[in-house]
Design a protein around this motif. Structure first.
Motif, PDB file in Angstrom:
ATOM      1  N   ILE A   1      -1.003   7.902  15.067  1.00  0.00           N
ATOM      2  CA  ILE A   1      -1.198   8.256  13.670  1.00  0.00           C
ATOM      3  C   ILE A   1      -1.028   7.032  12.783  1.00  0.00           C
ATOM      4  O   ILE A   1      -0.059   6.290  12.912  1.00  0.00           O
ATOM      5  CB  ILE A   1      -0.189   9.342  13.242  1.00  0.00           C
ATOM      6  CG1 ILE A   1      -0.365  10.575  14.114  1.00  0.00           C
ATOM      7  CG2 ILE A   1      -0.352   9.677  11.768  1.00  0.00           C
ATOM      8  CD1 ILE A   1       0.741  11.578  13.982  1.00  0.00           C
ATOM      9  N   VAL A   2      -1.974   6.845  11.896  1.00  0.00           N
ATOM     10  CA  VAL A   2      -1.895   5.805  10.882  1.00  0.00           C
ATOM     11  C   VAL A   2      -2.125   6.494   9.546  1.00  0.00           C
ATOM     12  O   VAL A   2      -3.079   7.245   9.386  1.00  0.00           O
ATOM     13  CB  VAL A   2      -2.976   4.713  11.094  1.00  0.00           C
ATOM     14  CG1 VAL A   2      -2.955   3.726   9.939  1.00  0.00           C
ATOM     15  CG2 VAL A   2      -2.762   4.017  12.419  1.00  0.00           C
ATOM     16  N   CYS A   3      -1.235   6.243   8.598  1.00  0.00           N
ATOM     17  CA  CYS A   3      -1.399   6.810   7.258  1.00  0.00           C
ATOM     18  C   CYS A   3      -1.767   5.683   6.308  1.00  0.00           C
ATOM     19  O   CYS A   3      -1.024   4.706   6.186  1.00  0.00           O
ATOM     20  CB  CYS A   3      -0.105   7.471   6.794  1.00  0.00           C
ATOM     21  SG  CYS A   3       0.377   8.872   7.794  1.00  0.00           S
ATOM     22  N   CYS A   4      -2.890   5.818   5.661  1.00  0.00           N
ATOM     23  CA  CYS A   4      -3.325   4.849   4.661  1.00  0.00           C
ATOM     24  C   CYS A   4      -3.096   5.485   3.301  1.00  0.00           C
ATOM     25  O   CYS A   4      -3.689   6.513   2.994  1.00  0.00           O
ATOM     26  CB  CYS A   4      -4.800   4.503   4.862  1.00  0.00           C
ATOM     27  SG  CYS A   4      -5.128   3.745   6.450  1.00  0.00           S
ATOM     28  N   VAL A   5      -2.205   4.905   2.542  1.00  0.00           N
ATOM     29  CA  VAL A   5      -1.836   5.485   1.258  1.00  0.00           C
ATOM     30  C   VAL A   5      -2.007   4.465   0.153  1.00  0.00           C
ATOM     31  O   VAL A   5      -2.076   3.264   0.405  1.00  0.00           O
ATOM     32  CB  VAL A   5      -0.385   6.021   1.293  1.00  0.00           C
ATOM     33  CG1 VAL A   5      -0.235   7.110   2.346  1.00  0.00           C
ATOM     34  CG2 VAL A   5       0.599   4.902   1.568  1.00  0.00           C
ATOM     35  N   GLY A   6      -2.027   4.941  -1.052  1.00  0.00           N
ATOM     36  CA  GLY A   6      -2.180   4.065  -2.201  1.00  0.00           C
ATOM     37  C   GLY A   6      -0.852   3.486  -2.653  1.00  0.00           C
ATOM     38  O   GLY A   6       0.222   3.920  -2.232  1.00  0.00           O
ATOM     39  N   ALA A   7      -0.939   2.519  -3.530  1.00  0.00           N
ATOM     40  CA  ALA A   7       0.242   1.800  -3.997  1.00  0.00           C
ATOM     41  C   ALA A   7       1.200   2.687  -4.779  1.00  0.00           C
ATOM     42  O   ALA A   7       2.379   2.392  -4.854  1.00  0.00           O
ATOM     43  CB  ALA A   7      -0.189   0.622  -4.865  1.00  0.00           C
ATOM     44  N   GLY A   8       0.735   3.770  -5.348  1.00  0.00           N
ATOM     45  CA  GLY A   8       1.594   4.613  -6.176  1.00  0.00           C
ATOM     46  C   GLY A   8       2.255   5.758  -5.450  1.00  0.00           C
ATOM     47  O   GLY A   8       2.809   6.655  -6.077  1.00  0.00           O
ATOM     48  N   ILE A   9       2.270   5.743  -4.116  1.00  0.00           N
ATOM     49  CA  ILE A   9       2.793   6.879  -3.364  1.00  0.00           C
ATOM     50  C   ILE A   9       4.269   7.156  -3.661  1.00  0.00           C
ATOM     51  O   ILE A   9       4.715   8.281  -3.608  1.00  0.00           O
ATOM     52  CB  ILE A   9       2.556   6.712  -1.847  1.00  0.00           C
ATOM     53  CG1 ILE A   9       2.843   8.028  -1.136  1.00  0.00           C
ATOM     54  CG2 ILE A   9       3.375   5.569  -1.293  1.00  0.00           C
ATOM     55  CD1 ILE A   9       2.336   8.087   0.274  1.00  0.00           C
TER      56      ILE A   9
END
Length: 101
Positions: free
Chosen positions: A33-41
């Motif tokens: 699993i890889v989670c790609c999230v934004g800077a504001g998470i």
């Protein structure tokens, strides 16, 4: 998207239902699993974003006397002066000032 990835994505399709997603992930043998999230998470936990003028993390690091704001996360700077990063990490550690979301 290759066949294996398409198969995995179809297994994970849960239409925004988080409990269903958790069940499906638990059912996969050895998931990767890889989670790609934004800077504001982390903003919802009260942790400031990095770049907003006035409120962003980089705009409020004056007390650390850094040569440039990003130095607090620069490994070369850390090796010479670890106190800034360690102090910031302690301030931001979950459960002390901020709560995980």
């Amino acid at each position: 998207v290759n066949g294996e990835m398409t198969s995995l994505l179809s297994k994970l399709s849960v239409d925004g239902n988080l409990p269903a997603l958790v069940r499906r992930l638990k059912s996969i043998d050895k998931p990767r699993i890889v989670c790609c999230v934004g800077a504001g998470i982390s903003v919802s936990a009260g942790i400031p974003d990095f770049r907003s003028p006035g409120t962003g993390l980089y705009d409020n690091l004056q007390k650390y006397d850094l040569p440039y704001p990003e130095a607090v996360f620069d490994v070369d700077y850390f090796r010479q002066k670890p106190k800034a990063f360690l102090t910031l990490a302690k301030e931001m550690w979950p459960g002390i000032r901020y709560q995980p979301t």
